[in-house]
Design a protein around this motif. Structure first.
Motif, PDB file in Angstrom:
ATOM      1  N   CYS A 102       0.828  -1.213   0.000  1.00 26.09           N
ATOM      2  CA  CYS A 102       0.000   0.000   0.000  1.00 26.09           C
ATOM      3  C   CYS A 102       0.857   1.255   0.000  1.00 26.09           C
ATOM      4  O   CYS A 102       0.544   2.228  -0.689  1.00 26.09           O
ATOM      5  CB  CYS A 102      -0.937  -0.004   1.200  1.00 26.09           C
ATOM      6  N   MET A 103       1.944   1.230   0.761  1.00 29.50           N
ATOM      7  CA  MET A 103       2.841   2.393   0.772  1.00 29.50           C
ATOM      8  C   MET A 103       3.485   2.599  -0.596  1.00 29.50           C
ATOM      9  O   MET A 103       3.631   3.740  -1.057  1.00 29.50           O
ATOM     10  CB  MET A 103       3.911   2.228   1.848  1.00 29.50           C
ATOM     11  N   LEU A 104       3.859   1.505  -1.265  1.00 27.64           N
ATOM     12  CA  LEU A 104       4.416   1.622  -2.620  1.00 27.64           C
ATOM     13  C   LEU A 104       3.376   2.181  -3.594  1.00 27.64           C
ATOM     14  O   LEU A 104       3.706   3.017  -4.445  1.00 27.64           O
ATOM     15  CB  LEU A 104       4.909   0.261  -3.109  1.00 27.64           C
ATOM     16  N   MET A 105       2.138   1.737  -3.470  1.00 24.75           N
ATOM     17  CA  MET A 105       1.082   2.254  -4.342  1.00 24.75           C
ATOM     18  C   MET A 105       0.864   3.746  -4.109  1.00 24.75           C
ATOM     19  O   MET A 105       0.668   4.515  -5.061  1.00 24.75           O
ATOM     20  CB  MET A 105      -0.215   1.468  -4.116  1.00 24.75           C
ATOM     21  N   THR A 109       1.477   6.600  -6.919  1.00 24.80           N
ATOM     22  CA  THR A 109       0.387   7.518  -7.253  1.00 24.80           C
ATOM     23  C   THR A 109       0.837   8.966  -7.130  1.00 24.80           C
ATOM     24  O   THR A 109       0.570   9.785  -8.019  1.00 24.80           O
ATOM     25  CB  THR A 109      -0.820   7.260  -6.329  1.00 24.80           C
ATOM     26  N   VAL A 110       1.515   9.293  -6.060  1.00 23.86           N
ATOM     27  CA  VAL A 110       2.002  10.666  -5.875  1.00 23.86           C
ATOM     28  C   VAL A 110       3.022  11.015  -6.956  1.00 23.86           C
ATOM     29  O   VAL A 110       2.999  12.114  -7.529  1.00 23.86           O
ATOM     30  CB  VAL A 110       2.590  10.849  -4.451  1.00 23.86           C
ATOM     31  N   THR A 111       3.916  10.061  -7.279  1.00 23.34           N
ATOM     32  CA  THR A 111       4.905  10.291  -8.333  1.00 23.34           C
ATOM     33  C   THR A 111       4.212  10.518  -9.674  1.00 23.34           C
ATOM     34  O   THR A 111       4.600  11.415 -10.438  1.00 23.34           O
ATOM     35  CB  THR A 111       5.871   9.095  -8.427  1.00 23.34           C
ATOM     36  N   GLY A 112       3.196   9.721  -9.972  1.00 24.88           N
ATOM     37  CA  GLY A 112       2.450   9.894 -11.219  1.00 24.88           C
ATOM     38  C   GLY A 112       1.756  11.236 -11.282  1.00 24.88           C
ATOM     39  O   GLY A 112       1.735  11.884 -12.333  1.00 24.88           O
ATOM     40  N   CYS A 113       1.176  11.666 -10.166  1.00 29.55           N
ATOM     41  CA  CYS A 113       0.514  12.976 -10.136  1.00 29.55           C
ATOM     42  C   CYS A 113       1.509  14.111 -10.375  1.00 29.55           C
ATOM     43  O   CYS A 113       1.230  15.042 -11.134  1.00 29.55           O
ATOM     44  CB  CYS A 113      -0.204  13.175  -8.808  1.00 29.55           C
ATOM     45  N   VAL A 114       2.656  14.022  -9.742  1.00 29.92           N
ATOM     46  CA  VAL A 114       3.685  15.057  -9.936  1.00 29.92           C
ATOM     47  C   VAL A 114       4.146  15.070 -11.386  1.00 29.92           C
ATOM     48  O   VAL A 114       4.322  16.131 -11.993  1.00 29.92           O
ATOM     49  CB  VAL A 114       4.866  14.818  -8.956  1.00 29.92           C
ATOM     50  N   PHE A 115       4.322  13.895 -11.982  1.00 31.08           N
ATOM     51  CA  PHE A 115       4.746  13.821 -13.386  1.00 31.08           C
ATOM     52  C   PHE A 115       3.690  14.419 -14.304  1.00 31.08           C
ATOM     53  O   PHE A 115       4.019  15.135 -15.258  1.00 31.08           O
ATOM     54  CB  PHE A 115       5.026  12.365 -13.784  1.00 31.08           C
TER      55      PHE A 115
END
Length: 155
Positions: A102-105, A109-115
């Protein structure tokens, strides 16, 4: 008179004896309040200890369970895992791995949003917006439709 005391008084009048145990007797019956030395299992001298009855709910771990036990940090290698492991140990390891996944997900998700924010700002600077791309596609489709209609009229 409180409700509890009136119930006790009525029970005494009817001849029903309500006896409340003392606090001391209650504490002596509670297993978690006893000394740790009293709770050690007694093993007879002639019995051999096989280790099979150590766990309350024994289970043979599958290959997936072994991977989970290693990844959760319960054991260093798959070879270190005993043949029989308690169900509680496997359940705790699964919970640990579930939290890690869950922490990896969350991280992905946060990395994808920033990208996505970064790529959107970059596209805006280059004036490469979806509105402009759609307008260019529609203009191209109109040209193709005009050419097709002109070719049909000439035949």
């Amino acid at each position: 008179m409180s409700r509890l005391s009136s119930v006790t008084f009525r029970a005494l009048l009817r001849g029903i004896c309500v006896v409340r145990p003392s606090t001391r007797s209650v504490l002596h019956r509670r297993p978690y309040c006893q000394n740790i030395s009293d709770m050690k299992p007694k093993v007879a001298a002639n019995e051999t200890f096989t280790g099979h009855n150590v766990y309350r709910n024994p289970k043979r771990p599958t290959d997936f369970d072994k991977r989970v036990l290693v990844w959760s940090g319960r054991f260093k290698k798959e070879e270190d895992i005993p043949e029989i492991v308690s169900w509680e140990t496997i359940s705790a390891a699964r919970s640990n791995v579930r939290i890690k996944v869950c922490m990896l997900m969350i991280l992905f998700t946060v990395t994808g949003c920033v990208f996505m924010v970064w790529s959107g700002k970059k596209a805006l600077k280059e004036e490469n917006t979806l509105k402009q791309i759609n307008a260019e596609k529609k203009a191209k489709w109109k040209e193709e439709a005009m050419q097709q209609s002109a070719s049909l009229k000439s035949h």
